[in-house]
Design an enzyme around this catalytic site. Structure first.
Site, PDB file in Angstrom:
ATOM      1  N   ASP A 165     -64.587 -46.118  -5.896  1.00  0.00           N
ATOM      2  CA  ASP A 165     -64.921 -45.522  -7.284  1.00  0.00           C
ATOM      3  C   ASP A 165     -66.384 -45.233  -7.415  1.00  0.00           C
ATOM      4  O   ASP A 165     -67.351 -45.947  -6.879  1.00  0.00           O
ATOM      5  CB  ASP A 165     -64.631 -46.499  -8.411  1.00  0.00           C
ATOM      6  CG  ASP A 165     -63.034 -46.770  -8.240  1.00  0.00           C
ATOM      7  OD1 ASP A 165     -62.235 -45.989  -7.900  1.00  0.00           O
ATOM      8  OD2 ASP A 165     -62.747 -47.896  -8.809  1.00  0.00           O
TER       9      ASP A 165
ATOM     10  N   TYR B 128     -65.131 -57.383  -0.400  1.00  0.00           N
ATOM     11  CA  TYR B 128     -65.662 -56.929  -1.880  1.00  0.00           C
ATOM     12  C   TYR B 128     -66.525 -58.306  -2.193  1.00  0.00           C
ATOM     13  O   TYR B 128     -66.025 -59.370  -2.447  1.00  0.00           O
ATOM     14  CB  TYR B 128     -65.056 -56.456  -2.794  1.00  0.00           C
ATOM     15  CG  TYR B 128     -64.232 -55.166  -2.471  1.00  0.00           C
ATOM     16  CD1 TYR B 128     -64.647 -53.690  -2.451  1.00  0.00           C
ATOM     17  CD2 TYR B 128     -62.892 -55.115  -1.728  1.00  0.00           C
ATOM     18  CE1 TYR B 128     -64.077 -52.610  -2.134  1.00  0.00           C
ATOM     19  CE2 TYR B 128     -62.261 -54.031  -1.541  1.00  0.00           C
ATOM     20  CZ  TYR B 128     -62.787 -52.822  -1.627  1.00  0.00           C
ATOM     21  OH  TYR B 128     -62.011 -51.843  -1.120  1.00  0.00           O
TER      22      TYR B 128
ATOM     23  N   ASP C 242     -62.986 -51.133 -15.821  1.00  0.00           N
ATOM     24  CA  ASP C 242     -64.463 -51.367 -15.407  1.00  0.00           C
ATOM     25  C   ASP C 242     -65.206 -51.139 -16.764  1.00  0.00           C
ATOM     26  O   ASP C 242     -64.859 -50.553 -17.730  1.00  0.00           O
ATOM     27  CB  ASP C 242     -64.746 -50.711 -14.344  1.00  0.00           C
ATOM     28  CG  ASP C 242     -64.594 -49.257 -14.521  1.00  0.00           C
ATOM     29  OD1 ASP C 242     -65.239 -48.752 -15.541  1.00  0.00           O
ATOM     30  OD2 ASP C 242     -64.129 -48.263 -13.360  1.00  0.00           O
TER      31      ASP C 242
ATOM     32  N   ARG D 130     -60.126 -53.879  -9.611  1.00  0.00           N
ATOM     33  CA  ARG D 130     -60.442 -53.854 -11.070  1.00  0.00           C
ATOM     34  C   ARG D 130     -58.896 -54.477 -11.868  1.00  0.00           C
ATOM     35  O   ARG D 130     -59.051 -55.132 -12.653  1.00  0.00           O
ATOM     36  CB  ARG D 130     -60.352 -52.331 -11.315  1.00  0.00           C
ATOM     37  CG  ARG D 130     -61.624 -51.468 -11.461  1.00  0.00           C
ATOM     38  CD  ARG D 130     -61.547 -50.182 -11.860  1.00  0.00           C
ATOM     39  NE  ARG D 130     -60.811 -49.537 -10.620  1.00  0.00           N
ATOM     40  CZ  ARG D 130     -59.766 -48.225 -10.968  1.00  0.00           C
ATOM     41  NH1 ARG D 130     -59.546 -48.267 -12.316  1.00  0.00           N
ATOM     42  NH2 ARG D 130     -59.366 -47.728  -9.855  1.00  0.00           N
TER      43      ARG D 130
END
Length: 305
Positions: free
Chosen positions: A39, A67, A81, A173
């Site tokens: 993203d 991540y 987000d 997310r």
């Protein structure tokens, strides 16, 4: 023409396609593709396949990702987000690190996750994100994903941080939103950095500015090295069978296994991961990828031409 993989440390405010477009200009080469969307808000490891390496995109997209994530409790946004619009709020219950740790632990393993509307998934030929921007929400079927680990957990009042190692198709997310629900509140992601996309890690990554200044050669990973997560299978072929293989004839390679092939001499380490795909070496030289199929081991993709 350049052939290989360059690992980019993607900055914020750029899409993965933006990075590909920029690299086409930097390298003056059109045949370039990425191995998994990040993203615009996210940063970190984005492997870019160049030239013949675009043939291995599918073999890299399926690998494990890691991540580092931060999330905020008490607010839900339309995008999941911090770049989205707050659409709902909720009080944050009294929590401590042990309570958060128990909640997070529930997501480790194989789980089902409903993809967010703000995603590139297509339903009936239309991207969910395009529908979401028009205010349209459609039903999405849960998808099975695997969370291999969640560690380095931190907690401070309404903020949670963690490192997650997960399978392809995981939306961090959505993971943040689901963790918040388990804790009895709402939440959204506030920061995301991909630190690895197997077999590539952050210490291999280079900025676009650095690539432009230094050139591709210093940062290029060969196709052979990019497939290091596949175990090695080596064969010794006579001229007749080598020609057959070069011409695309499918025959069982197991009958030609080379017992003298030494991984150590090649300066490589065999993968410990059990796969049905293998790095194929023919007469001591890297040739491509072979696969197990119907009891045979046959050529799947050739890279030596």
């Amino acid at each position: 023409m350049i052939n290989g993989v360059i690992v980019i440390n993607k900055p914020q405010h750029m899409t993965s396609f933006d990075v590909v477009s920029r690299m086409r200009r930097i390298l003056n080469q059109k045949k370039i593709g990425h191995t998994g969307t990040l993203d615009p808000m996210a940063t970190g490891v984005l492997p870019i396949c160049i030239g013949d390496a675009t043939k291995i995109v599918d073999f890299l997209m399926d690998r494990t990702k890691t991540y580092v994530c931060e999330m905020k409790l008490g607010e839900a946004t339309d995008t999941g987000d911090q770049w989205g619009t707050v659409v709902d709020t909720a009080s944050v219950p009294t929590l401590d690190l042990d309570i958060v740790r128990l909640a997070v632990a529930q997501f480790v393993g194989e789980i089902e996750q409903i993809p967010p509307m703000y995603s590139a998934i297509k339903i009936n030929g239309r991207k969910l994100v395009d529908l979401a921007r028009q205010g349209v929400e459609v039903e999405r079927k849960p998808r099975k994903i695997t969370i291999y680990s969640m560690d380095h957990l931190t907690f401070d009042r309404d903020k949670i941080g963690f490192t997650v190692k997960c399978s392809k198709g995981t939306y961090v997310r959505t993971l943040c939103e689901d963790i918040a629900k388990t804790l009895g509140t709402l939440g959204h992601m506030t920061a995301l950095t991909r630190t690895s996309s197997e077999p590539f890690t952050m210490d291999m990554a280079v900025s676009l500015e650095q690539l432009e200044a230094e050139g591709a050669a210093a940062h290029l990973v060969s196709i052979e090295t990019a497939l290091v997560h596949f175990p090695i299978f080596a064969v010794e072929l006579d001229e007749q069978h080598r020609k057959m293989l070069d011409n695309g004839v499918k025959f069982d390679l197991k009958a030609f296994a080379d017992p003298c092939f030494s991984v150590a001499e090649m300066g490589m380490n065999p993968s410990s991961v059990s796969e049905s795909l293998y790095r194929l070496y023919v007469n001591q030289a890297f040739y491509g990828i072979c696969m197990d199929s119907a009891g045979k081991r046959i050529l799947k993709k050739r890279f030596d031409d």
